[in-house]
Design a protein around this motif. Structure first.
Motif, PDB file in Angstrom:
ATOM      1  N   PHE A  15       0.831  -1.195   0.000  1.00 32.32           N
ATOM      2  CA  PHE A  15       0.000   0.000   0.000  1.00 32.32           C
ATOM      3  C   PHE A  15       0.873   1.254   0.000  1.00 32.32           C
ATOM      4  N   PHE A  16       1.914   1.236   0.761  1.00 28.53           N
ATOM      5  CA  PHE A  16       2.821   2.391   0.827  1.00 28.53           C
ATOM      6  C   PHE A  16       3.518   2.601  -0.525  1.00 28.53           C
ATOM      7  N   SER A  17       3.972   1.545  -1.188  1.00 26.64           N
ATOM      8  CA  SER A  17       4.640   1.647  -2.491  1.00 26.64           C
ATOM      9  C   SER A  17       3.669   2.174  -3.545  1.00 26.64           C
ATOM     10  N   LEU A  18       2.442   1.692  -3.515  1.00 23.18           N
ATOM     11  CA  LEU A  18       1.435   2.157  -4.455  1.00 23.18           C
ATOM     12  C   LEU A  18       1.137   3.638  -4.237  1.00 23.18           C
ATOM     13  N   ALA A  19       1.074   4.043  -2.995  1.00 26.19           N
ATOM     14  CA  ALA A  19       0.807   5.450  -2.688  1.00 26.19           C
ATOM     15  C   ALA A  19       1.946   6.327  -3.194  1.00 26.19           C
ATOM     16  N   VAL A  20       3.188   5.907  -3.062  1.00 18.58           N
ATOM     17  CA  VAL A  20       4.354   6.667  -3.531  1.00 18.58           C
ATOM     18  C   VAL A  20       4.307   6.784  -5.057  1.00 18.58           C
ATOM     19  N   VAL A  21       3.996   5.713  -5.744  1.00 17.40           N
ATOM     20  CA  VAL A  21       3.935   5.736  -7.207  1.00 17.40           C
ATOM     21  C   VAL A  21       2.840   6.690  -7.669  1.00 17.40           C
ATOM     22  N   LEU A  22       1.664   6.657  -7.023  1.00 15.77           N
ATOM     23  CA  LEU A  22       0.561   7.536  -7.421  1.00 15.77           C
ATOM     24  C   LEU A  22       0.901   9.006  -7.168  1.00 15.77           C
ATOM     25  N   VAL A  23       1.563   9.296  -6.079  1.00 18.95           N
ATOM     26  CA  VAL A  23       1.967  10.678  -5.782  1.00 18.95           C
ATOM     27  C   VAL A  23       2.975  11.163  -6.827  1.00 18.95           C
ATOM     28  N   CYS A  24       3.924  10.326  -7.238  1.00 22.56           N
ATOM     29  CA  CYS A  24       4.912  10.713  -8.262  1.00 22.56           C
ATOM     30  C   CYS A  24       4.227  10.964  -9.604  1.00 22.56           C
ATOM     31  N   LEU A  25       3.285  10.110  -9.982  1.00 27.09           N
ATOM     32  CA  LEU A  25       2.567  10.301 -11.232  1.00 27.09           C
ATOM     33  C   LEU A  25       1.754  11.595 -11.210  1.00 27.09           C
ATOM     34  N   ALA A  26       1.135  11.895 -10.095  1.00 27.51           N
ATOM     35  CA  ALA A  26       0.361  13.136  -9.973  1.00 27.51           C
ATOM     36  C   ALA A  26       1.287  14.349 -10.087  1.00 27.51           C
ATOM     37  N   ALA A  27       2.483  14.272  -9.496  1.00 24.36           N
ATOM     38  CA  ALA A  27       3.448  15.382  -9.580  1.00 24.36           C
ATOM     39  C   ALA A  27       3.905  15.583 -11.020  1.00 24.36           C
ATOM     40  N   LEU A  28       4.173  14.499 -11.745  1.00 26.24           N
ATOM     41  CA  LEU A  28       4.573  14.603 -13.149  1.00 26.24           C
ATOM     42  C   LEU A  28       3.457  15.204 -14.001  1.00 26.24           C
ATOM     43  N   ALA A  29       2.230  14.779 -13.780  1.00 21.86           N
ATOM     44  CA  ALA A  29       1.100  15.321 -14.531  1.00 21.86           C
ATOM     45  C   ALA A  29       0.932  16.807 -14.243  1.00 21.86           C
ATOM     46  N   GLY A  30       1.119  17.212 -13.015  1.00 26.62           N
ATOM     47  CA  GLY A  30       1.011  18.636 -12.663  1.00 26.62           C
ATOM     48  C   GLY A  30       2.101  19.458 -13.344  1.00 26.62           C
TER      49      GLY A  30
END
Length: 171
Positions: A15-30
């Motif tokens: 769950f923690f790894s998935l959360a980190v990946v989603l946060v990185c993808l959101a930062a790249l999209a922003g």
């Protein structure tokens, strides 16, 4: 370590790894959205709103000069007059004495054809003529000899007549 706690720990790390990946993808999209819309915001802020910025203007003194005119267009160019050139002989071109678009006059040589084959044919014809002349002289000498032999009654009249016909043929 019991199976349940180990499973809970593995589940938490996933769950923690998935959360980190989603946060990185959101930062790249922003970041991508910001970079794409930054130029549009700058041009609207400067008052250009979709137009190109104006050019810098400088002052200069006016002078009289020719302005080159260049027109780009699609079309077909046709000449005022055309000519079809027919060579009198066939051969390999060794030199061309004009450039494309040049005005030429009647009688001017336009190209030079390789003269070697023609010189060879001329040499062969001259050699053939000399051979034929030699054969004619030989036939005349034999005819005179045969006439002398006929006067001595040493040869038949038919042989003399045949040699006389040969001389006429070679002439």
């Amino acid at each position: 370590m019991p199976f349940h706690s180990r499973f809970q720990q593995l589940r938490t790390s996933r769950f923690f790894s998935l959360a980190v990946v989603l946060v990185c993808l959101a930062a790249l999209a922003g970041c991508a959205w910001y970079l794409a819309h930054r130029n549009a915001a700058l041009t609207q802020a400067n008052g250009f709103a979709g137009r190109r910025p104006t050019a810098t203007v400088a002052f200069a003194t006016a002078t009289r000069a020719d302005i080159p005119i260049r027109m780009e267009a699609l079309g077909t160019v046709t000449s005022l007059a055309t000519a079809t050139v027919h060579p009198q002989v066939a051969g390999v071109l060794t030199k061309i004495n004009y450039t494309e678009g040049q005005t030429v006059k009647r009688g001017e040589p336009l190209a030079v054809i390789d003269p070697r084959p023609f010189q060879l044919a001329l040499d062969q014809a001259i050699a053939q003529q000399e051979r034929d002349q030699a054969e004619l002289e030989n036939a005349r000498v034999i005819l005179e000899r045969n006439r002398t032999l006929l006067a001595q009654d040493s040869i038949a009249q038919q042989d003399v007549d045949t040699q006389a016909a040969t001389v006429k043929e070679l002439q």
